[in-house]
Design a protein around this motif. Structure first.
Motif: not given
Lengths: 121, 681
Positions: B549-550, B552, B588
């Motif tokens: 998974l991203k 951020s 994400e």
């Protein structure tokens, strides 16, 4: 001669784990089972590092840390406080008592070893 | 008032042209006068001519007589007889001049004394006189001439007399007529009319019993009769109206009294209702029993027109009444009452009222010499009323009001007191109930705290051996005790993983227990939220990476320095991020950090399974996850969100979850930028 680490811990299992972990890594280990013994042994043995439990019979780890740090000869010895799962504010209390680092139980032996090595190298 | 008429009044009456009798009299008198004048004129005229004629006859007769009597004496020249004759002629008073002449020779002459100076010739010419002459012949021979003058004065006198008589008569007649007419008018017209007028004005003044003289048979009598009839009918009408008026007055008086009474009753009712309303309000708004009872006894005393009152609570175990509150009593009496023991069923009013469960009154304390509380009379109380306080057939206490004068208490007062008694009973009952509930709830609270303490201690105790197990396992895996066969090593890794799960469970239980036991205190300190987020991201990025998974963070620049328990905030972030990663299989996980209205706003967005409406409602409750299977599959205790919610709330913030339209969830929480004190849950 490896570096001497004083483990102040009333719990036998924890003492064994720390002893096994540290001796296996080439450290010498001295053990105290309560706060009073811990302070006395620190004075006698002048260890390179102290692992201090908080919940101890007699005087607790905070008090023991304070006494050791109050002693000019011993004050430079790094003390890593090992507490049970922290009640909020325990870390602050530990730092206030003068400890150099703080590890909450359950500690990962690997991570503890890492911290110890950081202090002693 | 009826005034007897005298003549002056009558004349006055007559002179008044307005008066009917006056007009009538004038007309009557006028007619009579006219007739009299005509009659008098005629009479005088007739008299006048008659007297003139008479005078002429007389003078003619005297002349004739002279012609008969005088020839012989004249012939014989017997002058004496002539003189006697002339003398005889003067017996007539009218005769004023008589002479007998022969040629120029006067044989006999006589002139009445008053007329001596008068000549015959002048007399002849005067209209006042009548004169005649004749020659006296004796056997055809003239023997003389007789000349006679008679005065009309006598005639005139007579005429004047006649006129005077006539006038006198006339005046008399007129007076008589006038008087008669007055009397008649008075008797038959004026008087009855005046009487009628008098009566009518009396009637007009309202005296309908006024006597109306209706004796006459004339028009006035008829008028009087009609008038009387009218009076009668007016009277009967008036009586009828009076009766009706009386009825109406009576009715309106009754109505007025009723309205008055009703108004008084209403005012009283309003007062009572207000008092009861206030009492009810106090009963329902406070559990301060003393305050409620003070209010009740105050109103009860005021509205029952008494001077003092006491509310007792019934002590069931001792079967005694204990005074709770009193009003209007002296300190001495209050102390004495407190020292007295009032038992159920004793001779006091309250003892009886409690026993019989009905209001009991003593209308005169002086009659109750054996009243167990004789000192009540020391305060001047003479009568009292005791009402039992009942709650569902259970005796709760008693309400007593005392009065300083003797006499029975009205039913209304008794009713009113019973209402107050009911309110008092309710208040005491509520207070008792509340006390019980309070005791129970404090017991429960204590029990709950004990439970939490137990859990907290227990978790701690559970962790100690677990720590040892995990420690040893790790040492073995790390080959501190020598080589481990591969198969055993794999098992040891699973052992460690399960051990850690168990430890997390125990830690969460410990957290919740500590929070609920009130043992968790925030350690408030200045911190940088940006740095905190970075640290947390580092700690979980391994997990995200494992699942591909991203991960951020979008953090506002220039975030202010906050104040909070940063370890706990970190704990929440770890929990939320852990959940997001755990329930997201691809996509994400983003952390957004900003400020809004003095709060930090932190949101964790994922592209995971998302949440149903039902889920959102229960997700922050303890031991709850979206479903049991996912809990087992994905791990977690179901306590994390509950702990997060409690910690956020302890910071004075809030936590919530939204679904993303494109799938996934957004968990957000806000905490004050600077938390100065912990918010007690």
């Amino acid at each position: 001669m490896g570096k001497l680490i004083l483990v102040v811990e009333d719990q036998e299992d924890n003492r064994i784990i720390l002893r096994d972990l540290l001796t296996n890594s080439g450290f010498e280990v001295a053990e105290a089972v309560n706060g009073i013994d811990g302070v006395r042994m620190a004075e006698e043995l002048l260890p390179d590092l102290i692992l201090m439990d908080i919940q101890l019979p007699g005087i607790d780890g905070y008090e023991a840390t304070r006494q050791i740090k109050a002693n000019a000869i011993l004050s430079s010895i790094p003390i890593i406080v090992v507490t049970s799962y922290a009640l909020s504010g325990d870390d602050k209390k530990a730092y206030n008592a003068g400890c150099d680092d703080y590890v909450a139980k359950p500690f990962s032996p690997r991570k503890l070893l890492e911290k110890v090595r950081n202090f002693l190298n | 008032m009826y005034k007897p008429l005298n003549m002056i009044d009558a004349v006055k009456q007559l002179l008044k042209p307005q008066s009917v009798s006056g007009r009538f009299s004038y007309a009557f008198i006028g007619v009579v006068t006219l007739i009299l004048f005509i009659y008098a004129g005629t009479e005088i005229f007739i008299d006048n001519s008659k007297i003139n004629k008479n005078l002429e006859q007389k003078i003619m007769r005297a002349l004739q007589l002279s012609k008969i009597s005088l020839p012989t004496p004249l012939w014989n020249l017997d002058n004496h007889i002539v003189d006697d004759f002339i003398e005889a002629l003067f017996l007539d008073e009218s005769m004023v001049f008589a002479e007998v002449i022969w040629g120029d020779q006067v044989i006999s002459k006589r002139v009445r004394e008053d007329y001596t100076h008068v000549e015959f010739s002048s007399l002849r010419e005067s209209s006042l006189f009548i004169s005649m002459f004749s020659d006296i012949l004796y056997e055809g021979n003239k023997v003389g001439t007789v000349r006679l003058v008679m005065s009309r004065e006598m005639v005139k006198k007579e005429l004047i007399n006649t006129i005077l008589q006539t006038v006198c008569l006339m005046v008399l007649i007129i007076i008589a007529v006038t008087i008669t007419s007055l009397i008649i008018t008075k008797k038959y017209i004026t008087s009855p009319l005046l009487k009628l007028k008098e009566s009518s004005s009396l009637i007009a003044k309202g005296n309908l019993d006024t006597f109306i003289d209706k004796s006459g048979n004339d028009e006035i009598g008829v008028l009087a009769q009609q008038f009387d009839k009218m009076r009668e009918s007016v009277k009967s009408l008036f009586l009828e109206v009076s009766e009706k008026k009386l009825e109406i007055e009576k009715y309106s008086r009754t109505l007025e009294q009723k309205v008055d009474q009703r108004t008084r009753e209403l005012a009283q009712s309003v007062e009572e209702l207000q008092a009861l309303g206030e009492v009810s309000r106090v009963v329902s708004s406070t559990l301060d029993l003393n305050m409620v009872l003070t209010n009740i006894i105050h109103h009860a005393v005021q509205l029952s027109d008494t001077k003092g009152g006491i509310i007792f609570e019934f002590e069931e175990s001792e079967q005694v009444f204990v005074p709770k509150i009193n009003y209007g009593l002296s300190d001495t009496i209050t102390k004495k009452i407190k020292r007295s023991i009032l038992r159920l069923g004793d001779k006091t009013a309250i003892g009886q009222a409690g026993q019989l469960k009905v209001p009991v009154q003593i209308s005169d304390l002086a009659d109750e010499l054996e009243h167990p509380l004789p000192y009540i009379r020391e305060d001047g109380f003479s009568a009292l009323l005791a009402v039992p306080l009942m709650r569902q057939d259970r005796l709760i206490g008693g309400l007593v009001v005392m009065r300083k004068y003797v006499g029975n208490f009205s039913d209304r007062t008794v009713d009113l007191l019973q209402t107050f008694a009911a309110q008092s009973a309710l208040a005491i009952y509520n207070a008792q109930l509340f006390k019980q509930i309070e005791e129970k709830s404090s017991q429960l609270e204590l029990a709950d705290k004990h439970k939490s303490e137990f859990l907290a201690n227990m978790s701690h105790e559970l962790r100690t051996p677990l720590n040892a197990i995990l420690g040893y396992t790790e040492l073995i895996i790390d080959k501190i005790y020598g080589d481990v066969p591969e198969k055993i090593e794999k098992t040891l890794v699973r052992l460690e993983k399960n051990g850690r799960h168990l430890l997390n469970l125990i830690n969460d239980v410990l957290d919740i227990s500590k929070i609920e036991a009130g043992r968790l205190t925030l350690s408030l300190d200045d911190y940088s939220l940006g740095e905190l987020v970075s640290t947390v991201l580092v700690s979980v990025e391994g997990l995200a990476a494992e699942k591909g998974l991203k991960l951020s963070a979008i953090v506002d620049k220039d975030l202010p320095i906050g104040r909070a328990d940063q370890q706990r905030i970190a704990q929440i972030l770890v929990n939320l991020l852990g959940n997001a990663i755990k329930f997201t299989d691809e996509g994400e996980v983003v952390v957004e950090v900003g400020t809004r209205n003095g709060f930090f706003l932190i949101s964790i967005l994922d592209t995971g399974l998302g949440l149903s409406v039902e889920d959102k409602q229960i997700i922050f409750k303890e031991f709850c996850q979206v479903d049991g299977s996912s809990t087992r599959e994905r791990g977690g205790t179901g306590l994390g969100l509950s702990i997060a919610k409690k910690i956020v709330e302890m910071h004075g913030g809030s936590i919530w979850v939204e679904s993303r339209p494109e799938g996934g969830a957004i968990f957000s929480f806000s905490i004050p930028i600077r938390v100065d004190h912990q918010v007690e849950s």
